[in-house]
Scaffold this motif. Structure first.
Motif, PDB file in Angstrom:
ATOM      1  N   SER A 120       3.025  12.945   2.169  1.00  0.00           N
ATOM      2  CA  SER A 120       4.582  13.299   1.540  1.00  0.00           C
ATOM      3  C   SER A 120       5.077  14.561   1.926  1.00  0.00           C
ATOM      4  O   SER A 120       6.068  15.028   2.317  1.00  0.00           O
ATOM      5  N   THR A 127      -4.476  11.882   1.346  1.00  0.00           N
ATOM      6  CA  THR A 127      -3.668  11.266   0.076  1.00  0.00           C
ATOM      7  C   THR A 127      -2.139  10.726   0.539  1.00  0.00           C
ATOM      8  O   THR A 127      -1.790  11.532   1.337  1.00  0.00           O
ATOM      9  N   LYS A 128      -1.530  10.185  -0.361  1.00  0.00           N
ATOM     10  CA  LYS A 128      -0.311   9.857  -0.123  1.00  0.00           C
ATOM     11  C   LYS A 128       0.597  11.116  -0.360  1.00  0.00           C
ATOM     12  O   LYS A 128       1.547  11.503   0.562  1.00  0.00           O
ATOM     13  N   ASP A 129       0.230  11.894  -1.334  1.00  0.00           N
ATOM     14  CA  ASP A 129       0.950  13.206  -1.699  1.00  0.00           C
ATOM     15  C   ASP A 129       0.900  13.985  -0.383  1.00  0.00           C
ATOM     16  O   ASP A 129       1.746  14.902   0.028  1.00  0.00           O
ATOM     17  N   GLU A 136       0.770  -1.335   0.009  1.00  0.00           N
ATOM     18  CA  GLU A 136      -0.092   0.035   0.015  1.00  0.00           C
ATOM     19  C   GLU A 136       1.015   1.201   0.046  1.00  0.00           C
ATOM     20  O   GLU A 136       1.814   1.194   0.909  1.00  0.00           O
ATOM     21  N   ASN A 137       0.727   2.181  -1.034  1.00  0.00           N
ATOM     22  CA  ASN A 137       1.284   3.554  -1.062  1.00  0.00           C
ATOM     23  C   ASN A 137       2.790   3.363  -0.976  1.00  0.00           C
ATOM     24  O   ASN A 137       3.662   4.100  -0.420  1.00  0.00           O
ATOM     25  N   THR A 151      -3.829   7.935   6.047  1.00  0.00           N
ATOM     26  CA  THR A 151      -4.375   7.590   4.786  1.00  0.00           C
ATOM     27  C   THR A 151      -5.407   6.533   4.932  1.00  0.00           C
ATOM     28  O   THR A 151      -6.753   6.740   4.365  1.00  0.00           O
ATOM     29  N   GLU A 203       7.753   8.975   7.770  1.00  0.00           N
ATOM     30  CA  GLU A 203       6.680   8.320   6.747  1.00  0.00           C
ATOM     31  C   GLU A 203       6.181   7.108   7.236  1.00  0.00           C
ATOM     32  O   GLU A 203       4.938   6.960   7.193  1.00  0.00           O
ATOM     33  N   LEU A 230       1.898   7.272   7.343  1.00  0.00           N
ATOM     34  CA  LEU A 230       1.246   7.036   6.242  1.00  0.00           C
ATOM     35  C   LEU A 230       0.274   6.147   6.052  1.00  0.00           C
ATOM     36  O   LEU A 230      -1.004   6.609   5.779  1.00  0.00           O
ATOM     37  N   ARG A 247       4.668   0.895   0.469  1.00  0.00           N
ATOM     38  CA  ARG A 247       5.020   0.186   1.615  1.00  0.00           C
ATOM     39  C   ARG A 247       4.513  -1.133   1.654  1.00  0.00           C
ATOM     40  O   ARG A 247       3.334  -1.313   1.182  1.00  0.00           O
TER      41      ARG A 247
END
Length: 302
Positions: free
Chosen positions: A272, A267-269, A52-53, A261, A253, A257, A55
């Protein structure tokens, strides 16, 4: 801990004979096929990690633990030299048991070390009593620390010791330099999300009380200040701050993360961007973030 004055007789269910599946004989290949099918299914339930994402996360009890289990995370955790393998190597007459939700342990381990894939918040299956139980860095991983301490007490041999080491995630600065920063926002968002998901993120200050409530005696508490980054003048604190930053460099992270999420619909962005800003703050010499780290241990009475 006081002995009970009386105990109610437990209701024990009578043994019921288990019916045999007579469709198979000892030499029947179909029995082997069925056995292979079940074992393959069980293996899959442990090894089919959630990806996921970018990872990977544990498969057994999927979602219980919100941190990744990939190589990047293992490298980060290797910064903390307290592995069961290290202990087994150092004291060869000990039998050491390590518990993890993920089968990510090295294949080559000392003969006096074994690993168990299990959830330590579930019922403990080991019948033996332990002389020493150690747990470290469980902040954000446990929903019921008092229950965990009671389990540890129950499974400790009389006279044995239990030690927990953990954080107070309430970051602070003596000079107010974290106010309005991205690193302050990071911990506010992440700690809040873990808390809403039911996890205890600052167990450190409460460990002493939980130890005493569980029945431990000779409880010792040591609190350490751990800075983030190399801003302290003191060489020891500067070194601690460097190690803390190295852990955070990939740990920001890893920590944020999944919980943001999955539970907050980020969102992942978005994660980040916050992580990148947090890393910049962590190495900013004008931002003087500090955490408290607790080491607590106690003895089970003879």
């Amino acid at each position: 801990m006081a002995e009970p004055t009386g105990a109610a007789q437990e209701d024990v269910a009578p043994r019921v004979e288990i019916e045999v599946d007579t469709q198979f004989s000892e030499s029947d290949s179909a029995y082997g096929d069925e056995l292979s099918s079940y074992t393959a299914s069980l293996t899959s339930s442990v090894l089919n990690f959630r990806n996921e994402n970018g990872r990977s996360y544990h498969a057994y009890r999927d979602g219980t633990y919100l941190f990744p289990n990939d190589e990047e995370e293992k490298d980060r955790l290797d910064l903390i030299p307290d592995s069961p393998g290290l202990l087994a190597d150092m004291i060869t007459y000990l039998v050491v048991l390590g518990i993890d939700l993920s089968p990510i342990q090295p294949s080559q381990v000392p003969p006096n070390l074994k690993f168990l894939i299990d959830d330590f918040e579930d019922e403990w299956i080991e019948d033996d009593k332990f002389d020493f139980i150690h747990a470290r860095y469980l902040a954000g991983s446990v929903k019921d620390f008092p229950k965990l301490l009671r389990k540890a007490y129950e499974h400790t041999a009389p006279g044995g010791w239990v030690e927990f080491q953990d954080w107070d995630a309430a970051m602070y600065s003596h000079d107010g330099s974290i106010k309005g920063t991205s690193i302050e926002q990071f911990y506010r968002e992440v700690v809040g999300s873990f808390t809403r998901a039911g996890y205890i993120v600052s167990p450190g200050p409460k460990l002493e009380g939980w130890f005493r409530d569980a029945g431990f005696v000779d409880v010792h508490v040591q609190k350490y200040q751990v800075p983030m980054g190399t801003w302290p003048k003191d060489k020891h604190l500067k070194r601690l701050g460097a190690w803390n930053y190295l852990s955070g460099e990939s740990g920001f992270e890893a920590t944020a993360l999944a919980v943001l999420t999955r539970h907050e619909k980020w969102t992942k962005d978005e994660v980040s961007i916050l992580v990148a800003k947090t890393k910049n703050d962590a190495i900013n010499p004008n931002i003087h973030a500090v955490f408290d780290y607790y080491v607590v241990y106690g003895r089970k009475p003879e």
